[in-house]
Design an enzyme around this catalytic site. Structure first.
Site, PDB file in Angstrom:
ATOM      1  N   GLU A  45       0.820  -1.207   0.000  1.00  0.00           N
ATOM      2  CA  GLU A  45       0.000   0.000   0.000  1.00  0.00           C
ATOM      3  C   GLU A  45       0.861   1.266   0.000  1.00  0.00           C
ATOM      4  OE1 GLU A  45      -3.653   1.878   2.704  1.00  0.00           O
ATOM      5  OE2 GLU A  45      -2.161   0.558   3.627  1.00  0.00           O
ATOM      6  N   LYS A 118     -10.494   2.711  -1.564  1.00  0.00           N
ATOM      7  CA  LYS A 118     -10.576   2.034  -0.270  1.00  0.00           C
ATOM      8  C   LYS A 118     -11.893   2.361   0.438  1.00  0.00           C
ATOM      9  CE  LYS A 118      -7.622   1.470   3.868  1.00  0.00           C
ATOM     10  NZ  LYS A 118      -6.279   1.857   4.385  1.00  0.00           N
ATOM     11  N   CYS A 155      -5.672  -2.656   2.718  1.00  0.00           N
ATOM     12  CA  CYS A 155      -5.327  -2.599   4.139  1.00  0.00           C
ATOM     13  C   CYS A 155      -6.543  -2.797   5.048  1.00  0.00           C
ATOM     14  CB  CYS A 155      -4.585  -1.300   4.442  1.00  0.00           C
ATOM     15  SG  CYS A 155      -3.590  -1.385   5.962  1.00  0.00           S
TER      16      CYS A 155
END
Length: 281
Positions: A45, A118, A155
């Site tokens: 990431e 995300k 993540c």
């Protein structure tokens, strides 16, 4: 008859403030992974810099770009076409006045297949992402690449079983999770490395799907990232992994025909009861 895909994860430490050097380092390791036969290659990431979300500082907004014009995307687009590999590229994205933590999916011919933003944005000591990023507005994405159907979470997304299930229902062959996770600055005794792995191994088990997780390593101004990147098979068993300090590449070959048979045999998707799941909404 087998239908093999060859996947890789990169585990690296990154230089502070040197975007060009970090992109070049990732490119070098992608070349190494491709040389070992990898076709889908996952960097970690936000690899262009140190993990800047440790604190709130508006100076970092200058490092966000339109996803089509991001320097990492442009570099990896050329590399993907040259090597014939699929590369999910994690970036700090600017879209008008909005900012996102995003992944751009680059196909094996260099085509930009689109962006995933995300969905779950953490906010806590050492991980103050809500200062920088809006919650994603793309929904979960699964891309039909030349090497397979690929789903990607970023993540904090990796902790949510709903995200993995959604991508499995959308037809993903494999789930990829680029991440940046390590020490908890508010509690040095808290070590989440093992539970981080177990969460994603559980996604593999419950969805009968292989999982690839790529973390960073190294100390960044006292925040220590604990690596332990790994690849699982469809049972959640770890095929290959790395330790807490080493840099490099891990690879694995996955037989998608075998995975499809196993998924059908286990019956998780046959026996689902969406009519009973209204409380999830």
């Amino acid at each position: 008859m087998s239908r093999l895909i060859h996947v890789a994860a990169l585990q690296l430490a990154f230089a502070k403030g040197d975007v060009a050097a970090n992109i070049a380092k990732v490119a070098d390791h992608i070349r190494s992974a491709a040389g070992r036969g990898a076709e889908i290659i996952l960097p970690s990431e936000l690899f262009c810099d140190h993990y800047f979300c440790k604190t709130q500082d508006e100076v970092h907004f200058a490092n966000a770009f339109d996803w089509r014009e991001h320097p990492a995307v442009k570099a990896m687009q050329s590399l993907a076409a040259e090597l014939g590999v699929v590369i999910p590229v994690s970036i700090f994205e600017k879209d008008g006045p909005h900012y996102f933590n995003s992944v751009v999916m680059i196909d094996a011919d260099g085509a930009l297949l689109g962006v995933y933003r995300k969905s779950h944005i953490p906010d806590g000591p050492g991980y103050q992402e809500k200062f920088y990023f809006r919650p994603g507005d793309t929904g979960f994405r699964v891309w039909e690449t030349q090497k397979g159907r690929v789903g990607v979470g970023i993540c904090w997304d990796q902790w949510f079983p709903e995200a993995a299930r959604a991508m499995a229902l959308m037809g993903a062959d494999i789930l990829l999770y680029p991440t940046a996770i390590g020490a908890e600055p508010q509690d040095p005794s808290l070590d989440t490395a093992a539970r981080w792995r177990r969460a994603m191994q559980g996604h593999a088990v419950s969805n009968v799907i292989p999982v690839v997780a790529a973390n960073r390593v190294g100390s960044e101004d006292g925040q220590v990232f604990y690596g332990t990147s790994f690849i699982t098979d469809e049972t959640g068993a770890i095929i290959t992994d790395m330790d807490r300090v080493e840099e490099g590449v891990i690879t694995a070959s996955i037989d998608l025909e075998h995975v499809d048979r196993e998924r059908a045999a286990w019956g998780f998707f046959r026996d689902r009861r969406p009519d009973l799941y209204e409380s999830l909404l």
